[in-house]
Design an enzyme around this catalytic site. Structure first.
Site, PDB file in Angstrom:
ATOM      1  N   ASP A   1      13.082   6.174  10.030  1.00  0.00           N
ATOM      2  CA  ASP A   1      12.217   5.483   9.061  1.00  0.00           C
ATOM      3  C   ASP A   1      12.954   5.274   7.744  1.00  0.00           C
ATOM      4  OD1 ASP A   1       9.896   4.181   8.397  1.00  0.00           O
ATOM      5  OD2 ASP A   1       8.799   5.983   7.840  1.00  0.00           O
TER       6      ASP A   1
ATOM      7  N   ALA B   1       4.693   8.912   5.985  1.00  0.00           N
ATOM      8  CA  ALA B   1       4.280   8.900   7.389  1.00  0.00           C
ATOM      9  C   ALA B   1       3.329  10.063   7.629  1.00  0.00           C
ATOM     10  CB  ALA B   1       5.512   9.020   8.289  1.00  0.00           C
ATOM     11  N   PHE B   2       2.123   9.750   8.041  1.00  0.00           N
ATOM     12  CA  PHE B   2       1.114  10.744   8.406  1.00  0.00           C
ATOM     13  C   PHE B   2       0.711  11.644   7.239  1.00  0.00           C
ATOM     14  CE2 PHE B   2       3.578   9.818  12.234  1.00  0.00           C
ATOM     15  CZ  PHE B   2       2.585   9.303  13.031  1.00  0.00           C
TER      16      PHE B   2
ATOM     17  N   GLY C   1       1.976   8.430  -3.725  1.00  0.00           N
ATOM     18  CA  GLY C   1       2.559   7.714  -2.605  1.00  0.00           C
ATOM     19  C   GLY C   1       1.901   8.086  -1.286  1.00  0.00           C
TER      20      GLY C   1
END
Length: 711
Positions: free
Chosen positions: A505, A392-393, A389
């Protein structure tokens, strides 16, 4: 300086004494190792026999058919593995881990199961039916040691039930067997099952562990003593065999790792063990056309050259060690060792001080610190095949810790200053959180310019994949349980923590599913902590379009109510089986405007057709009153006015029936913002990477409603 040297010499005493002891007693260890996993295997490294075939990165042993049939298949590692050294009776020690699932396309038909097998025959497949492809048509064994995972109670083989694990030695009548009902594992459930099989060639201990969890159970489900020497040849094939018996079972191997080794002590044995063969069975290459004989090394293989060099160096060291028994350690050798130790001592001390000064001062009371070496080993040098996967970042890898076999998820953060800031934010926030519906952080690492986070791996992946990529639709009971779990996690973050946490998020790809399909909210790279009853600071808008509240897009001020809006979008996505933003196809190869899920459900509610939004793939297998309540909760959370949205604690009460859902107007309310209320201009509204687009001053309201993502 003299005192310091004395301290160093004192610290070296034990090491020098041990080295001299080893030399004088001529203790020589011979190791021959085979190691591979799905991250290093290629199609050329597998023998797929009978009905076995590849399917989206997994190996299937039987056909994917809806009509019941009898069939069998085998998947073997293409090269034979050494299981016994010539002239000895000490079998190899080995360990293997594999994840598998057994899915039945027609629940009315069952049988027969699959087995992990060690066999001398790498070419033949046995018959179908209850023999799992291990016996020929006459019922004779092809020679095997197998651990069976049987889904059919076969009276002929004295099976105890249709859900058991057994040890088979050249026969389908198991010599050791255990009922999996005792640990609440159902082989026919279609869920991912994990198994660990370990054998110690010296003690003859054979252990089998089975679990839905990716953590190896502390106590094996089967543990016994077996003299494997009676059942193996010098070389054997390893792999899997499976069969159907008038059924539609699909046997899928999702992950497999295997390692074996020999250990022999010449001080206690009857003679020196022969050197290992020069053949390399590690890291097979895709262009290998024909497997060389076990005694020959494949030409051009860098792995083989390393293995040969290692073997040559090992033999040379052994000879030197034998010569040292009669010789004297020279002064030059001593000072070389002394100098080497000094260099090592100062380098380790310098690195430790440097690391502590530059980084660990930012982290207090955090979980375990992992070494870079063990995480690199766990992920096979961050192999691309281990990627599971993208958060984020950072990129997320599957890893297996070599010391205990635990399966982990390793998030490798981006190599930039923003990535490091998000890493520190995520670590400082989630490291202090404890809730059953949050992904558990195991630890972290900061070495060699890398910043890594280690989490529990969720065996059932993300909610996003379960909704849109699974072979069968996610059942409604699973969906409702997941929604309640996420609501509980957000209620904890918003109202029960020491400092309020705004996730920023919340989306289906950040909701992970454990072995029981319980929700675990993860990826806190964009999260922010706020003191309770304090107003949040304005920031840049970050997140994914379709989940972002309208006021957050325009003001950049993230509050708990912006998380509530995102949760509402998730609720509607789970109930409808549609993504928050979907491209509409207007013709062959033509893509029209994007459809917004929240807008669509509001329109159905206005027309009095709210239940039409329910996922058609569920085929009506849900309680209509519960579905209506869930959809209304989704709309209430998606209200344009943040003040009209419920709290997450209120949402939990609504979902469990302890509170009524607030009245949701048929027509979607509108909300306007005056320019005096805007804290950020549109050109200042930006967000993180990973599938999100930048807003510019030319963006219109339609961009907010119909855009893809924000980056």
């Amino acid at each position: 300086m003299l005192l310091f040297s004395c301290k160093i010499l004192t610290s070296l005493n034990l090491s020098l004494v041990f080295c001299l002891f080893v030399i004088n007693n001529a203790v020589i260890t011979i190791s021959t190792a085979t190691e591979f996993d799905f991250g290093t295997l290629t199609l050329a490294s597998l023998k797929l026999l009978g009905d076995a075939h590849m399917n989206n990165g997994s190996v299937r042993l039987t056909r994917d058919v809806t009509v019941p049939y009898d069939g069998a298949g085998k998947a073997l590692y293409s090269k034979p593995v050494r299981f016994r050294l010539p002239g000895t009776h000490t079998p190899a020690s080995f360990s293997t881990f594999f994840s598998f699932s057994i899915t039945n396309l027609n629940p009315s038909s069952i049988g027969a199961g699959l087995a992990f097998v060690i066999t001398p025959d790498g070419e033949q497949v046995g018959s179908a039916g209850g023999s799992l492809g291990l016996l020929d048509e006459k019922g004779a064994g092809l020679g095997f040691v197998a651990v069976e995972f049987d889904t059919l109670m076969d009276v002929e083989f004295s099976d105890i039930n249709g859900n058991h694990v057994g040890l088979d030695l050249n026969s389908m009548v198991s010599t050791q067997v255990v009922n999996l009902d005792t640990i609440n594992v159902d082989l026919k459930s279609g869920d991912l099952v994990n198994s660990w099989i370990e054998y110690d060639g010296l003690t003859r201990a054979f252990n089998i562990s089975v679990s839905y969890s990716n953590l190896k159970p502390k106590v094996p489900i089967l543990s016994f003593t077996l003299d494997l020497d009676q059942y193996v040849n010098d070389f054997m094939y390893v792999g899997f065999s499976g069969s159907t018996q008038g059924s539609t079972e699909i046997h899928s191997i999702e992950w497999w790792s295997f390692s074996s080794s020999f250990e022999s002590n010449s001080g206690t044995g009857s003679g020196s063990a022969p050197p290992p063969p020069t053949a390399s069975l590690m890291n097979p290459t895709a262009n290998s056309v024909k497997s060389p004989p076990p005694s020959l090394a494949p030409s051009g293989s860098s792995t083989t050259q390393k293995s040969s060099k290692s073997s040559s160096c090992h033999n040379q060291l052994c000879k030197q060690g034998a010569g040292a028994v009669a010789g004297v350690v020279t002064a030059s050798a001593f000072f070389a060792i002394f100098a080497g130790v000094l260099i090592w001592f100062f380098s380790k001390r310098y690195k430790h001080v440097k690391k502590s000064e530059s980084f660990t001062s930012d982290i207090i009371r955090m979980p375990k610190e992992f070494s870079y070496r063990e995480l690199r080993s766990a992920t096979k040098c961050f192999n691309a095949n281990r990627i599971i996967g993208h958060g984020a970042f950072g990129t997320v890898y599957k890893g297996i810790l070599p010391q205990n076999g635990d399966i982990i998820a390793v998030k490798r953060c981006s190599h930039n200053s923003q990535g490091k800031d998000e890493f520190l934010s995520e670590l400082s926030i989630i490291g202090t959180l404890r809730h059953r519906n949050l992904v558990r952080l195991q630890g972290w690492c900061h070495e060699k310019g890398e910043i890594l986070l280690v989490y529990d791996l969720m065996p059932n992946g993300s909610l996003d994949k379960a909704l849109f990529e699974a072979r069968s639709p996610l059942p409604w009971p699973h969906r409702s349980k997941i929604l309640l779990g996420v609501a509980s996690a957000l209620a904890y973050l918003h109202q029960e923590c020491e400092n309020q946490v705004i996730h920023r998020d919340v989306k289906t790809s950040n909701i992970m599913l454990d072995e029981g399909f319980n929700a675990r909210l993860g990826d806190f790279g964009l999260a922010r902590q706020v003191e309770h009853d304090k107003s949040p600071d304005a920031t840049v808008a970050a997140g994914t379009m379709g989940y972002l509240a309208p006021e957050y897009l325009l003001t950049g001020r993230a509050t708990e109510k912006t998380d509530v809006f995102s949760y509402g979008a998730v609720v509607l996505e789970v109930a409808s089986g549609r993504r928050p933003i979907e491209k509409e196809i207007t013709g062959v190869g033509k893509v029209g405007v994007a459809s917004n899920l929240v807008e669509w459900v509001w329109s159905l509610h206005r027309e009095g057709r709210l239940l039409t939004a329910a996922d058609a793939r569920l085929e009506g297998q849900f309680d209509e009153a519960e579905m209506r309540r869930v959809l209304l909760v989704g709309l209430a959370c998606s209200h344009p006015d943040p003040l009209a949205r419920p709290t997450m604690r209120g949402v939990v009460q609504m979902l469990v029936g302890e509170a009524e859902v607030p009245i949701v107007p048929r027509a979607k309310p509108s909300m306007t913002f005056s320019t005096s209320h805007l804290l950020l201009s549109l050109q200042d509204s930006v967000s993180d990477c990973n599938g999100m687009i930048t807003l510019s001053s030319s963006s219109s309201e339609n961009d907010f409603i119909h855009g893809d993502h924000l980056v």
